[in-house]
Design a protein around this motif. Structure first.
Motif, PDB file in Angstrom:
ATOM      1  N   GLY A  19      -8.406  -3.966   1.956  1.00  0.00           N
ATOM      2  CA  GLY A  19      -7.641  -3.003   1.181  1.00  0.00           C
ATOM      3  C   GLY A  19      -8.503  -1.883   0.630  1.00  0.00           C
ATOM      4  O   GLY A  19      -8.103  -0.707   0.639  1.00  0.00           O
ATOM      5  N   PHE A  21      -3.644   1.059  -3.079  1.00  0.00           N
ATOM      6  CA  PHE A  21      -3.527  -0.308  -2.549  1.00  0.00           C
ATOM      7  C   PHE A  21      -3.445  -1.268  -3.731  1.00  0.00           C
ATOM      8  O   PHE A  21      -4.195  -1.130  -4.701  1.00  0.00           O
ATOM      9  CB  PHE A  21      -4.728  -0.666  -1.678  1.00  0.00           C
ATOM     10  N   PHE A  43       0.841  -1.198   0.000  1.00  0.00           N
ATOM     11  CA  PHE A  43       0.000   0.000   0.000  1.00  0.00           C
ATOM     12  C   PHE A  43       0.872   1.242   0.000  1.00  0.00           C
ATOM     13  O   PHE A  43       2.048   1.204   0.361  1.00  0.00           O
ATOM     14  CB  PHE A  43      -0.949   0.022   1.209  1.00  0.00           C
ATOM     15  N   THR A  79      -8.264   2.106   1.738  1.00  0.00           N
ATOM     16  CA  THR A  79      -7.995   3.113   0.714  1.00  0.00           C
ATOM     17  C   THR A  79      -9.011   4.242   0.778  1.00  0.00           C
ATOM     18  O   THR A  79      -8.662   5.424   0.699  1.00  0.00           O
ATOM     19  CB  THR A  79      -8.010   2.475  -0.684  1.00  0.00           C
ATOM     20  N   ARG A  83      -4.836   7.605  -1.448  1.00  0.00           N
ATOM     21  CA  ARG A  83      -4.157   6.360  -1.116  1.00  0.00           C
ATOM     22  C   ARG A  83      -4.130   5.405  -2.310  1.00  0.00           C
ATOM     23  O   ARG A  83      -4.924   5.528  -3.239  1.00  0.00           O
ATOM     24  CB  ARG A  83      -4.841   5.672   0.069  1.00  0.00           C
TER      25      ARG A  83
END
Length: 341
Positions: A263, A240, A223, A267, A238
């Motif tokens: 995930g 991932f 990540f 995110t 973000r």
């Protein structure tokens, strides 16, 4: 007293309902220009099937014409699913780059690392480009970081049947944190590693080493707190990525789905999109309107016409828990008689 209790319960239900208002919007993009995984429909269905468990609205498309500034601005994350080859034209790439610059989030699954191979910002956003994989086989996946929401439910050594991807570069070089790896002693790989960094060779021809001579760990998932695909003046969300997810059967495995949704939800919690931040520049405008304390209006944006969608609604765990705890304390302190009803 009963009337007061009913009134209070109605107030409590209103407060609880308000905690359910946040809905993150995610666009699944599964277009392919080269190899196509037959598990793509199964994967989309599996993501949609979790509608009772996650506060997400999934929409999916394979139409690259949907990559415009106006359309992408509606989404809290873009999920690239098993894409291969040149799946965007120049205008689509420009819109994608702008979306990331404005705080948009990225999620990549399996072959998502094998598309747009000559697009630098995409390679940085996904973390690394796919190089090759050995034959599909059983392998042991080691959890490197068990504190991440995508790995906290996994056993320390996770036995899977999947493709163990090798990558052209080390994602840690652009700031990624590795959370899963495959132990090479648990499967057969006769290929040659290229540029995955320590403990792997650095990638120049003099350092190439046959995989069979190594007893190390291949990087499988990672990540980025701040996606590296953003330009210098951008505001990054973000990123991932997990390389697992090849088989139809994999997408029917609840443990794998827990990994993927861990995930996705991590995110989305970047706080850079409208689902959770009313001052963000991209994301679900409806969520922004319902969560904002201001009276500003939000214009309706076009929705991809070719995209089957699934509404997934449930409380945001953190917000719901906090509100419930606050309400419970108020009730206990101010209305102790209600607890005796």
């Amino acid at each position: 007293m009963l009337d007061n209790a009913i009134t209070l319960l109605l107030l409590l239900s209103t407060l609880v309902a308000s905690s359910l208002a946040t809905t993150a919007r995610v666009l699944i993009y599964s277009a392919t220009a080269d190899f196509r995984h037959d598990s793509i429909p199964t994967a989309i269905q599996a993501l949609q099937s979790k509608q009772s468990s996650f506060g997400i609205q999934f929409e999916n498309t394979e139409d690259k014409a949907q990559f415009t500034d106006q359309i992408l601005a509606q989404y809290d994350a873009l999920l690239f699913l098993d894409n291969t080859g040149e799946v965007l034209d120049d205008s689509g790439k420009a819109a994608f780059q702008k979306y990331l610059n404005l705080g948009g989030n990225y999620i990549g699954i399996h072959a998502a690392s094998d598309c747009l191979r000559n697009t630098t910002f995409y390679g940085n956003e996904v973390g690394a480009f796919f190089d090759y994989h050995p034959a599909l086989q059983n392998a042991t996946v080691d959890v490197i970081d068990a504190s991440h929401p995508s790995t906290s439910m996994l056993p320390a050594q996770w036995h899977v049947q999947d493709e163990m991807y090798n990558f052209k570069t080390d994602p840690r070089a652009i700031g990624a944190t590795v959370i899963l790896s495959a132990n090479e002693s648990s499967y057969v790989d006769t290929g040659t590693h290229l540029g995955q960094g320590t403990p792997h060779p650095t990638g120049n021809s003099s350092n190439l080493v046959p995989a069979a001579q190594l007893n190390e760990n291949i990087l499988l998932a990672w990540f980025q707190e701040h996606g590296a695909g953003v330009e210098d003046n951008g505001s990054s969300g973000r990123s991932f990525y997990t390389s697992l997810g090849h088989l139809n059967e994999t997408w029917q495995d609840e443990l794998f789905l827990a990994h993927v949704f861990g995930g996705i939800t991590w995110t989305l919690q970047s706080n850079t999109t409208l689902a959770f931040n009313a001052s963000a520049q991209v994301g679900n405008p409806v969520a922004s309107t319902s969560n904002s304390t201001s009276s500003s209006s939000t214009s309706m944006l076009p929705t991809p016409s070719s995209s089957p969608s699934a509404m997934i609604s449930c409380p945001s765990i953190d917000k719901f828990s906090v509100k419930f705890m606050i309400v419970s304390v108020i009730v206990a302190a101010c209305f102790p008689w209600l607890l005796r009803l």
